[in-house]
Design a protein around this motif. Structure first.
Motif, mmCIF file in Angstrom:
data_model
loop_
_atom_site.group_PDB
_atom_site.id
_atom_site.type_symbol
_atom_site.label_atom_id
_atom_site.label_comp_id
_atom_site.label_asym_id
_atom_site.label_seq_id
_atom_site.Cartn_x
_atom_site.Cartn_y
_atom_site.Cartn_z
ATOM 1 N N PHE A 195 0.830 -1.198 0.000
ATOM 2 C CA PHE A 195 0.000 0.000 0.000
ATOM 3 C C PHE A 195 0.871 1.257 0.000
ATOM 4 O O PHE A 195 1.220 1.804 1.053
ATOM 5 N N PHE A 196 1.225 1.706 -1.216
ATOM 6 C CA PHE A 196 2.058 2.897 -1.387
ATOM 7 C C PHE A 196 1.742 3.490 -2.754
ATOM 8 O O PHE A 196 1.452 2.756 -3.703
ATOM 9 N N PRO A 197 1.779 4.821 -2.904
ATOM 10 C CA PRO A 197 1.416 5.425 -4.193
ATOM 11 C C PRO A 197 2.444 5.111 -5.276
ATOM 12 O O PRO A 197 3.637 4.951 -4.994
ATOM 13 N N PRO A 198 2.017 5.033 -6.540
ATOM 14 C CA PRO A 198 2.973 4.929 -7.641
ATOM 15 C C PRO A 198 3.857 6.175 -7.690
ATOM 16 O O PRO A 198 3.483 7.242 -7.202
ATOM 17 N N ALA A 199 5.036 6.040 -8.296
ATOM 18 C CA ALA A 199 5.976 7.156 -8.401
ATOM 19 C C ALA A 199 6.428 7.290 -9.844
ATOM 20 O O ALA A 199 6.421 6.324 -10.606
ATOM 21 N N SER A 200 6.817 8.508 -10.237
ATOM 22 C CA SER A 200 7.240 8.778 -11.609
ATOM 23 C C SER A 200 8.480 9.655 -11.609
ATOM 24 O O SER A 200 8.740 10.403 -10.664
ATOM 25 N N VAL A 201 9.251 9.553 -12.696
ATOM 26 C CA VAL A 201 10.438 10.380 -12.874
ATOM 27 C C VAL A 201 10.708 10.492 -14.371
ATOM 28 O O VAL A 201 10.348 9.602 -15.151
ATOM 29 N N CYS B 123 -2.115 2.924 -3.110
ATOM 30 C CA CYS B 123 -2.872 1.770 -3.589
ATOM 31 C C CYS B 123 -1.928 0.582 -3.691
ATOM 32 O O CYS B 123 -0.710 0.744 -3.747
ATOM 33 N N LEU B 124 -2.496 -0.593 -3.703
ATOM 34 C CA LEU B 124 -1.714 -1.811 -3.875
ATOM 35 C C LEU B 124 -1.739 -2.150 -5.363
ATOM 36 O O LEU B 124 -2.618 -2.855 -5.844
ATOM 37 N N MET B 125 -0.778 -1.611 -6.111
ATOM 38 C CA MET B 125 -0.781 -1.711 -7.562
ATOM 39 C C MET B 125 -0.450 -3.127 -8.011
ATOM 40 O O MET B 125 0.462 -3.762 -7.492
ATOM 41 N N ARG B 126 -1.203 -3.615 -8.985
ATOM 42 C CA ARG B 126 -0.967 -4.939 -9.529
ATOM 43 C C ARG B 126 -0.403 -4.902 -10.946
ATOM 44 O O ARG B 126 0.237 -5.844 -11.381
ATOM 45 N N ASP B 127 -0.633 -3.838 -11.677
ATOM 46 C CA ASP B 127 -0.041 -3.734 -13.008
ATOM 47 C C ASP B 127 -0.093 -2.282 -13.467
ATOM 48 O O ASP B 127 -0.964 -1.512 -13.039
ATOM 49 N N ILE B 128 0.860 -1.914 -14.325
ATOM 50 C CA ILE B 128 0.935 -0.579 -14.912
ATOM 51 C C ILE B 128 1.209 -0.733 -16.399
ATOM 52 O O ILE B 128 1.965 -1.617 -16.818
ATOM 53 N N VAL B 129 0.602 0.133 -17.205
ATOM 54 C CA VAL B 129 0.862 0.136 -18.635
ATOM 55 C C VAL B 129 0.827 1.579 -19.118
ATOM 56 O O VAL B 129 0.111 2.420 -18.553
ATOM 57 N N TYR B 130 1.607 1.877 -20.141
ATOM 58 C CA TYR B 130 1.596 3.222 -20.723
ATOM 59 C C TYR B 130 0.760 3.206 -21.991
ATOM 60 O O TYR B 130 0.913 2.314 -22.836
ATOM 61 N N HIS B 131 -0.142 4.188 -22.124
ATOM 62 C CA HIS B 131 -0.978 4.309 -23.314
ATOM 63 C C HIS B 131 -0.396 5.412 -24.187
ATOM 64 O O HIS B 131 -0.521 6.601 -23.886
ATOM 65 N N GLU B 132 0.249 5.004 -25.269
ATOM 66 C CA GLU B 132 0.944 5.964 -26.125
ATOM 67 C C GLU B 132 -0.019 6.948 -26.770
ATOM 68 O O GLU B 132 0.285 8.140 -26.913
ATOM 69 N N TYR C 88 -1.744 3.953 -17.080
ATOM 70 C CA TYR C 88 -2.894 3.320 -16.444
ATOM 71 C C TYR C 88 -2.382 2.256 -15.479
ATOM 72 O O TYR C 88 -1.367 1.595 -15.733
ATOM 73 N N GLY C 89 -3.110 2.083 -14.388
ATOM 74 C CA GLY C 89 -2.769 1.045 -13.432
ATOM 75 C C GLY C 89 -4.024 0.366 -12.926
ATOM 76 O O GLY C 89 -5.130 0.912 -13.012
ATOM 77 N N VAL C 90 -3.868 -0.840 -12.403
ATOM 78 C CA VAL C 90 -4.982 -1.558 -11.785
ATOM 79 C C VAL C 90 -4.508 -2.041 -10.422
ATOM 80 O O VAL C 90 -3.386 -2.539 -10.278
ATOM 81 N N ASP C 91 -5.349 -1.849 -9.393
ATOM 82 C CA ASP C 91 -4.952 -2.269 -8.056
ATOM 83 C C ASP C 91 -5.591 -3.612 -7.711
ATOM 84 O O ASP C 91 -6.294 -4.217 -8.532
ATOM 85 N N PHE C 92 -5.345 -4.085 -6.489
ATOM 86 C CA PHE C 92 -5.780 -5.431 -6.130
ATOM 87 C C PHE C 92 -7.293 -5.535 -5.970
ATOM 88 O O PHE C 92 -7.842 -6.632 -5.910
ATOM 89 N N THR C 93 -8.000 -4.397 -5.917
ATOM 90 C CA THR C 93 -9.463 -4.419 -5.856
ATOM 91 C C THR C 93 -10.079 -4.207 -7.235
ATOM 92 O O THR C 93 -11.282 -3.994 -7.351
ATOM 93 N N TRP D 231 -6.094 -15.304 -8.264
ATOM 94 C CA TRP D 231 -6.318 -14.572 -9.506
ATOM 95 C C TRP D 231 -5.280 -13.477 -9.682
ATOM 96 O O TRP D 231 -4.990 -12.718 -8.767
ATOM 97 N N LYS D 232 -4.723 -13.400 -10.881
ATOM 98 C CA LYS D 232 -3.811 -12.321 -11.242
ATOM 99 C C LYS D 232 -4.497 -11.438 -12.265
ATOM 100 O O LYS D 232 -5.390 -11.878 -12.985
ATOM 101 N N ARG D 233 -4.068 -10.181 -12.349
ATOM 102 C CA ARG D 233 -4.684 -9.247 -13.286
ATOM 103 C C ARG D 233 -3.608 -8.440 -13.991
ATOM 104 O O ARG D 233 -2.604 -8.067 -13.387
ATOM 105 N N HIS D 234 -3.830 -8.197 -15.280
ATOM 106 C CA HIS D 234 -2.875 -7.441 -16.086
ATOM 107 C C HIS D 234 -3.616 -6.480 -17.000
ATOM 108 O O HIS D 234 -4.668 -6.817 -17.555
ATOM 109 N N LEU D 235 -3.047 -5.295 -17.150
ATOM 110 C CA LEU D 235 -3.538 -4.314 -18.111
ATOM 111 C C LEU D 235 -2.674 -4.363 -19.358
ATOM 112 O O LEU D 235 -1.461 -4.559 -19.281
#
Length: 409
Positions: free
Chosen positions: A196-202, A216-225, A231-236, A267-271
């Motif tokens: 449970f920690f926010p995503p970070a960017s640089v 959030c408890l992030m489960r996957d991240i993807v970049y939409h060109e 975009y990200g999806v959390d465990f909920t 169950w696993k989840r991916h974007l």
């Protein structure tokens, strides 16, 4: 480059054939058809061949890259196109953990600190990134009266604070994603965490990481060109987004009820972004039975290993909803902790379409001992069956493989 050959007339005379002087159009036509291994050999022949034609090899299936274990330096690359295995020494990966792979570059974090960098394992080029401790929410903790760092403190929104030992802190990073090839000045990097920690960017070339405003408890991240956002999806199953410029603002887009029933822990989840349409895809796996069936004969088709559910959401229009999908429209997706990518048969003619290629990287505990449960699989949506995918080529490795798109430019 010139090659001497005997005169066919029997006179014993020699004549020279100037291979470096072949027409540029011919060289370019050959080069644009080569996969990355032959592309490297072609460019090594001479200067003229190296500078002819496109700077990148033809699009191909993602490789499987097995990172070196702990203090090792040798990577193993498995090319699905021909089944060959390549061993490459990459000293830049010593003592690091690979946490992402995009555009032929691998994101790494030190196992002894939170220092990060990007490495191209084929060219050994390296781009340093700021340490995660440049974010005010992540601080090093020293023993009283000692300057030696023993722990790292992560402070999330709402006052939640967690301490991690130095040797375990690198494991908090779930996934790192790049917006484009990091050799471009506009490249932005996003990191999601496995608690449970926010995503970070640089930004590449930036001085510090910026943590977003929501934990959030992030489960996957993807970049939409197409949209220029992450975009990200959390465990909920909540879908989140944040821009590459306005990195401090994280917003929830839409909730998605968990499909099916059963033990949700498996169950696993991916974007993933559907390449031709730009739609957002959310893929769910139930691998409870798949993980217990690793020892299988090569090529054996496995049924009833687990469920796969794919939902699509059309972006950019009026408010819609997630719709179940049975096919991928001549495409296939490659999913894993390090990368989520969609390829079409138009880009890669050899692609096996309407399939989900998946690397499972998990550990279960038997008593007090962790047991590796990694696996690499392909799920055929048309037939509804699972098959092992080059599992025997890396099953004895300490590290699970990554999807890797070769890039030598």
């Amino acid at each position: 480059m010139r090659e001497r050959e005997m005169d066919g007339g029997g006179g014993g005379e020699h004549r020279w054939r100037d291979w470096a002087g072949l027409p540029g159009e011919l060289l370019a036509s050959i080069r644009e058809r080569l996969l990355v291994d032959d592309f490297v050999r072609f460019a090594a022949v001479c200067t003229g061949w190296r500078h002819s034609g496109p700077a990148k090899p033809a699009p191909q299936l993602p490789w499987l890259m097995v990172p070196p274990h702990s203090s090792g330096i040798t990577c193993r690359f498995i090319s699905p196109s021909d089944g060959k295995i390549y061993f490459v020494a990459v000293p830049e990966l010593r003592g690091t953990r690979c946490v992402g792979s995009c555009h032929g570059w691998v994101a790494t974090v030190s196992r002894a600190s939170l220092e990060m960098s990007l490495v191209n394992p084929l060219t050994r080029a390296r781009i340093p990134l700021p340490s995660l401790t440049t974010a005010p929410e992540i601080t090093a903790v020293c023993e009283e009266g000692d300057d030696r760092v023993t722990q790292y403190r992560f402070r999330a929104t709402g006052g939640i604070s967690n301490l991690f030992r130095v040797e375990a802190a690198h494991g908090t990073i779930e996934k790192v994603v790049m917006s484009c090839n990091p050799t471009h000045a506009a490249c932005k990097i996003a990191a999601g965490f496995d608690y449970f920690f926010p995503p970070a960017s640089v930004a590449v070339g930036g001085e510090k990481w910026t943590v977003t405003n929501r934990a959030c408890l992030m489960r996957d991240i993807v970049y939409h060109e197409g949209e220029g956002v992450f975009y990200g999806v959390d465990f909920t199953n909540r879908v989140l987004r944040w821009g590459v410029d306005d990195v401090g603002v994280l917003e929830y887009c839409r909730c998605l009820d968990f499909p099916g029933s059963g033990d949700k822990r498996h169950w696993k989840r991916h974007l993933v972004v559907h390449r031709p349409s730009g739609d957002l895809l959310l893929v769910f796996f139930d691998l409870a039975s798949a993980r217990s069936s690793q020892e299988v004969a090569p090529g054996r088709i496995l049924k009833e290993m687990g469920a796969v559910r794919i939902f699509g959401y059309k972006l950019g229009g009026s408010a819609g909803s997630w719709q179940p999908l049975e096919r991928l429209g001549g495409c296939s997706v490659f999913l894993g902790k390090n990368m989520s990518i969609c390829l079409s048969a138009q880009e890669v003619p050899e692609l096996r379409t309407d399939c989900v290629f998946f690397i499972d990287q998990s550990y279960t505990h038997v008593g007090r001992k962790p047991q590796r449960t990694h696996g690499s699989w392909v799920y055929d949506l048309k037939e509804g069956v699972w098959e092992p995918y080059f599992y025997r080529a890396w099953r004895n490795s300490h590290e699970a493989p990554l999807w890797f798109t070769p890039n030598i430019s």
